[in-house]
Design a protein around this motif. Structure first.
Motif, mmCIF file in Angstrom:
data_model
loop_
_atom_site.group_PDB
_atom_site.id
_atom_site.type_symbol
_atom_site.label_atom_id
_atom_site.label_comp_id
_atom_site.label_asym_id
_atom_site.label_seq_id
_atom_site.Cartn_x
_atom_site.Cartn_y
_atom_site.Cartn_z
ATOM 1 N N PRO A 1 0.809 -1.231 0.000
ATOM 2 C CA PRO A 1 0.000 0.000 0.000
ATOM 3 C C PRO A 1 0.833 1.267 0.000
ATOM 4 C CG PRO A 1 -0.894 -1.596 1.548
ATOM 5 C CD PRO A 1 0.411 -2.147 1.068
ATOM 6 N N ARG A 2 1.979 1.245 0.686
ATOM 7 C CA ARG A 2 2.825 2.434 0.687
ATOM 8 C C ARG A 2 3.398 2.696 -0.702
ATOM 9 N NH1 ARG A 2 7.178 2.093 2.948
ATOM 10 N NH2 ARG A 2 7.252 -0.036 3.751
ATOM 11 N N ARG A 3 3.723 1.639 -1.403
ATOM 12 C CA ARG A 3 4.244 1.803 -2.760
ATOM 13 C C ARG A 3 3.167 2.376 -3.692
ATOM 14 N NH1 ARG A 3 5.324 -3.059 -3.542
ATOM 15 N NH2 ARG A 3 7.324 -3.001 -2.440
ATOM 16 N N ARG A 4 1.942 1.886 -3.565
ATOM 17 C CA ARG A 4 0.859 2.402 -4.409
ATOM 18 C C ARG A 4 0.518 3.855 -4.054
ATOM 19 N NH1 ARG A 4 -0.877 -2.970 -3.609
ATOM 20 N NH2 ARG A 4 -2.147 -2.357 -1.791
ATOM 21 N N LEU A 5 0.547 4.152 -2.749
ATOM 22 C CA LEU A 5 0.291 5.536 -2.343
ATOM 23 C C LEU A 5 1.375 6.462 -2.859
ATOM 24 C CD1 LEU A 5 -1.245 7.661 -0.698
ATOM 25 C CD2 LEU A 5 0.111 6.983 1.300
ATOM 26 N N ARG A 6 2.634 5.992 -2.820
ATOM 27 C CA ARG A 6 3.730 6.817 -3.323
ATOM 28 C C ARG A 6 3.593 7.059 -4.817
ATOM 29 N NH1 ARG A 6 7.634 3.569 -2.361
ATOM 30 N NH2 ARG A 6 7.843 4.145 -0.153
ATOM 31 N N ALA A 7 3.201 6.018 -5.549
ATOM 32 C CA ALA A 7 3.025 6.179 -6.997
ATOM 33 C C ALA A 7 1.891 7.151 -7.303
ATOM 34 C CB ALA A 7 2.759 4.814 -7.634
ATOM 35 N N TRP A 8 0.789 7.047 -6.533
ATOM 36 C CA TRP A 8 -0.330 7.968 -6.756
ATOM 37 C C TRP A 8 0.055 9.394 -6.364
ATOM 38 C CZ3 TRP A 8 -3.090 10.946 -3.207
ATOM 39 C CH2 TRP A 8 -4.278 11.521 -3.683
ATOM 40 N N ARG A 9 0.785 9.542 -5.279
ATOM 41 C CA ARG A 9 1.159 10.869 -4.797
ATOM 42 C C ARG A 9 2.082 11.581 -5.767
ATOM 43 N NH1 ARG A 9 5.595 11.986 -1.858
ATOM 44 N NH2 ARG A 9 5.887 9.796 -1.235
ATOM 45 N N ARG A 10 2.942 10.846 -6.452
ATOM 46 C CA ARG A 10 3.908 11.474 -7.349
ATOM 47 C C ARG A 10 3.314 11.891 -8.684
ATOM 48 N NH1 ARG A 10 9.166 7.486 -6.254
ATOM 49 N NH2 ARG A 10 9.701 8.368 -4.208
ATOM 50 N N THR A 11 2.049 11.569 -8.930
ATOM 51 C CA THR A 11 1.419 11.957 -10.192
ATOM 52 C C THR A 11 0.507 13.163 -10.037
ATOM 53 O OG1 THR A 11 -0.403 10.412 -9.789
ATOM 54 C CG2 THR A 11 1.494 9.599 -11.058
ATOM 55 N N ARG A 12 0.616 13.865 -8.939
ATOM 56 C CA ARG A 12 -0.248 15.025 -8.710
ATOM 57 C C ARG A 12 0.405 15.933 -7.654
ATOM 58 N NH1 ARG A 12 -4.595 12.418 -8.994
ATOM 59 N NH2 ARG A 12 -3.384 10.632 -9.710
ATOM 60 N N PRO A 13 -0.005 17.221 -7.575
ATOM 61 C CA PRO A 13 0.568 18.130 -6.562
ATOM 62 C C PRO A 13 0.022 17.807 -5.178
ATOM 63 C CG PRO A 13 -1.103 19.268 -7.832
ATOM 64 C CD PRO A 13 -0.932 17.920 -8.486
ATOM 65 N N PHE A 14 0.491 16.684 -4.627
ATOM 66 C CA PHE A 14 -0.095 16.174 -3.385
ATOM 67 C C PHE A 14 0.124 17.133 -2.224
ATOM 68 C CE2 PHE A 14 0.454 13.840 0.605
ATOM 69 C CZ PHE A 14 -0.768 13.197 0.695
#
Length: 320
Positions: free
Chosen positions: A25-38
């Motif tokens: 889950p941390r890897r998926r969250l990191r991937a999602w976070r890096r595709t937007r101005p989180f």
């Protein structure tokens, strides 16, 4: 050497990363976070939340400033909505971040000093981060990151048209309960009486501008101060019209409801320390006043006062 510093398990999997739980889950969250101005969206949401919490706080010291409290709710909701748009529709980041910046700056004059500066600064920092964020290009798609705009106008980008509606609805919801402006003031005395009090403690205190009130000798220029309630300790009112002075005195005077003061002069010591004098032609009062402000040794020339409820303690007539 750079690969060695990252560890044998590959990029992004350092010593701490290998020992934290939930790697998937941390890897998926990191991937999602890096595709937007989180982080920009997060700061904007935090700024809007802080603006909401100030007028809604149960603490008596954190009271809203009249319409400023209502505006804080509207602007806070709008900033939270803008932060969610930055997360869910990152391709609209420039458009949304500009609106978030304008709302954050507006909160300083329209709300409780921008949530005592905290909410305003969080909103400004978040909108700046979101505006400056740039996604990594996607060579295969030929556009920005994983969210390439649709050529036929469909897809997530078309949802950005809902942003002005969300912002407007939030502001309307916050200000829809505001009272209509009261009618014009009644006729005032020819010479305003002098009011003195040892302690003036208002609630929801706001400067409403300069106006004229009618008198038998013509219009009189006055400052207008509005508040939800006020307590005056060791209150005394003395007439200055005629040779003999007379008036009223009370240990305590409580005003509540829709309280409006029309003053030709207003002086006192803010927090008992900084002594100032306000007049229609002199030093102007600020548009909003922090809710914890009180004044001591107050002296005012009061043309008129209107209030829904007036309560007194030990009211007596004084003459000289």
């Amino acid at each position: 050497m750079l690969l060695g510093l990252r560890g044998p398990a590959g990029p992004g999997s350092g010593w701490l990363d290998r020992r934290l739980p939930l790697p998937g889950p941390r890897r998926r969250l990191r991937a999602w976070r890096r595709t937007r101005p989180f982080w920009g969206g997060l700061l904007v949401i935090l700024g809007g939340t802080e603006l909401l919490l100030v007028p809604l706080s149960p603490l008596t010291v954190l009271v809203s400033l009249g319409l400023g409290g209502i505006a804080a709710i509207g602007i806070g909701l709008a900033l939270v909505a803008a932060g969610l748009f930055l997360w869910l529709l990152p391709q609209t980041r420039a458009y949304v971040s500009i609106h978030a910046l304008l709302l954050s700056v507006l909160s300083f004059v329209a709300t409780n000093l921008g949530g005592f500066l905290v909410g305003m600064l969080l909103g400004i920092a978040g909108s700046a981060l979101a505006f400056g964020w740039t996604p990594a290009p996607d060579p295969e798609a030929g556009g920005e990151g994983p969210y390439v705009p649709s050529l036929d106008g469909s897809g997530p980008r078309t949802l950005a048209a809902a942003l002005p509606v969300v912002l407007l609805a939030s502001l309307v919801a916050g200000t829809g309960e505001a009272r209509a402006a009261p009618a014009g003031p009644p006729m005032a005395a020819r010479t305003p009486p002098t009011v003195t009090t040892a302690l003036f403690a208002p609630q929801g205190f706001a400067f409403a501008g300069v106006t004229h009130v009618p008198t038998v000798d013509g219009p009189l220029k006055v400052l207008v101060l509005r508040m939800r309630a006020a307590t005056l300790t060791d209150y005394e009112l003395r007439s200055r019209d005629g040779r003999e002075e007379y008036g009223l005195a009370a240990k305590r005077l409580d005003l509540s409801g829709d309280v409006t003061l029309y003053l030709t002069k207003f002086s006192g010591c803010i927090e008992g320390l900084l002594c100032v004098t306000f007049s229609p032609d002199g030093l102007p009062a600020p548009p909003v006043i922090p809710p914890f402000v009180f004044m001591t040794r107050v002296s005012a020339e009061q043309a008129l006062v209107t209030s829904d409820v007036i309560k007194t303690d030990d009211l007596r007539l004084v003459a000289s």
